[in-house]
Write an enzyme that holds these catalytic residues in place. Structure first.
Site, short mmCIF file in Angstrom:
data_model
loop_
_atom_site.label_atom_id
_atom_site.label_comp_id
_atom_site.label_asym_id
_atom_site.label_seq_id
_atom_site.Cartn_x
_atom_site.Cartn_y
_atom_site.Cartn_z
N GLU A 1 -5.15 -5.40 10.26
CA GLU A 1 -4.23 -4.24 10.69
C GLU A 1 -4.56 -3.59 11.84
O GLU A 1 -5.40 -2.62 11.88
CB GLU A 1 -4.22 -3.33 9.58
N GLU B 1 -6.93 4.32 7.58
CA GLU B 1 -6.91 5.83 7.26
C GLU B 1 -8.02 6.49 6.62
O GLU B 1 -8.44 7.43 6.70
CB GLU B 1 -5.54 6.17 6.52
N GLY C 1 2.44 2.10 10.73
CA GLY C 1 3.32 3.34 10.52
C GLY C 1 4.09 3.63 11.75
O GLY C 1 4.60 4.75 11.98
N ASN D 1 0.80 -1.19 -0.02
CA ASN D 1 -0.07 -0.03 0.06
C ASN D 1 0.92 1.31 0.00
O ASN D 1 1.46 1.56 1.04
CB ASN D 1 -1.06 0.00 1.26
N LYS E 1 0.24 4.04 -0.30
CA LYS E 1 -0.43 5.50 0.18
C LYS E 1 -0.37 6.62 -0.63
O LYS E 1 -0.18 6.71 -1.85
CB LYS E 1 -0.05 5.80 1.58
N SER F 1 3.67 -2.11 10.20
CA SER F 1 4.99 -2.19 10.43
C SER F 1 5.61 -3.72 10.14
O SER F 1 6.80 -3.94 10.72
CB SER F 1 5.22 -1.76 11.78
N HIS G 1 -9.33 0.69 4.66
CA HIS G 1 -8.19 0.91 5.34
C HIS G 1 -8.33 1.77 6.60
O HIS G 1 -9.34 2.92 6.48
CB HIS G 1 -6.98 1.58 4.38
#
Ligand code: PEP
Length: 249
Positions: free
Chosen positions: A167, A97, A173, A9, A11, A212, A95
């Site tokens: 996730e 985000e 991140g 991904n 992003k 991560s 996701h």
């Protein structure tokens, strides 16, 4: 036998020239294509370039999101048809985000997954808890609600065709990875919940871990019985790291 998948991904990273360089390095990489399906999900503006470079390669193309609508007055949105025309075959949905910054709900993710499947795209459906929820002992409860909500009223075909990504939000991140035991516990739980919806699908559905993942922790995570691959953010932007994760499968 479940399909192993390592999906990157990207992003909001990668202009056209960066996309070309990264993909050229990945295309030169070596791995057992039978063992692992590699997928890259660049930003929308790079999809067309990526689609041309990846055509007939062993790397599949995915998008990071899509609209649930087919066309029309939806400023800023991208339809399944647009994704298909650039060669995408996967789409990440829900996701964290998107959930956090764009208020996406399980219901919307559920609708998008059905639209994606109808169009012939494979949805990668993301679930995962926040640190507060984990510390409050609510991991299973939160993930169960997300699984039931995002997979609600799926046809048997769609259930078989979907990919789940677990996730934990606190690991995305942040450099904090779930230990293999923590990740496996939730993956096993997700597979049990899917089995309650569709026993056959539970056996075949790939459940990816995301948060991560890097070359140094990939092998141990991917060695867990219910972890079938990874959704990789930061490390997917470096060809050597992404290839090392693919080869850790
Ligand atoms: C992600 O964004 O899906 C992700 C897992 O990111 P990272 O690997 O950087 O934690």
């Amino acid at each position: 036998m479940r399909q192993n998948i390592i999906a990157g991904n990207w992003k909001m990273n990668g202009n056209i020239s960066e996309t070309k360089s990264l993909l050229e390095e990945l295309l030169a990489g070596k791995w057992d294509h039978q063992r692992c399906q590699a997928v890259v999900c660049p930003p929308y503006t790079a999809l067309s370039t990526a689609g041309k470079l990846l055509h007939e390669s062993h790397i599949a193309l995915g998008a990071q999101d899509m609209s649930e609508h087919a066309s029309g007055a939806y400023t800023g949105e991208i339809s399944t048809d647009m994704l298909l025309t650039v060669g995408a075959t996967y789409v990440i949905l829900g996701h964290s985000e998107r959930r956090q910054y764009h208020s996406e709900t399980d219901k919307l993710v559920n609708t998008k997954a059905k639209v994606a499947f109808q169009a012939g795209l494979t949805p990668i459906i993301c679930v995962g808890e926040t640190l507060t929820q984990r510390e409050a002992g609510q991991v299973h409860e939160v993930v169960e609600a997300q699984i039931n909500g995002t997979l609600s009223e799926f046809s048997a075909d769609l259930m078989m065709k979907s990919v789940i990504a677990y996730e934990p939000i606190w690991a995305i991140g942040t450099g904090k990875t779930a230990t293999p035991d923590i990740a496996e516990d939730v993956h096993r739980f997700i597979r049990q919940k899917i089995a309650e919806l569709d026993a056959d699908a539970a056996e075949t559905i790939p459940i990816l871990y995301g948060g991560s993942v890097k070359p140094s922790n990939a092998a141990e995570l991917l060695g867990q019985p219910d972890i079938d691959g990874a959704l990789v953010g930061g490390a997917s932007l470096k060809a050597d790291d992404f290839l090392a994760i693919i080869n850790a499968v």
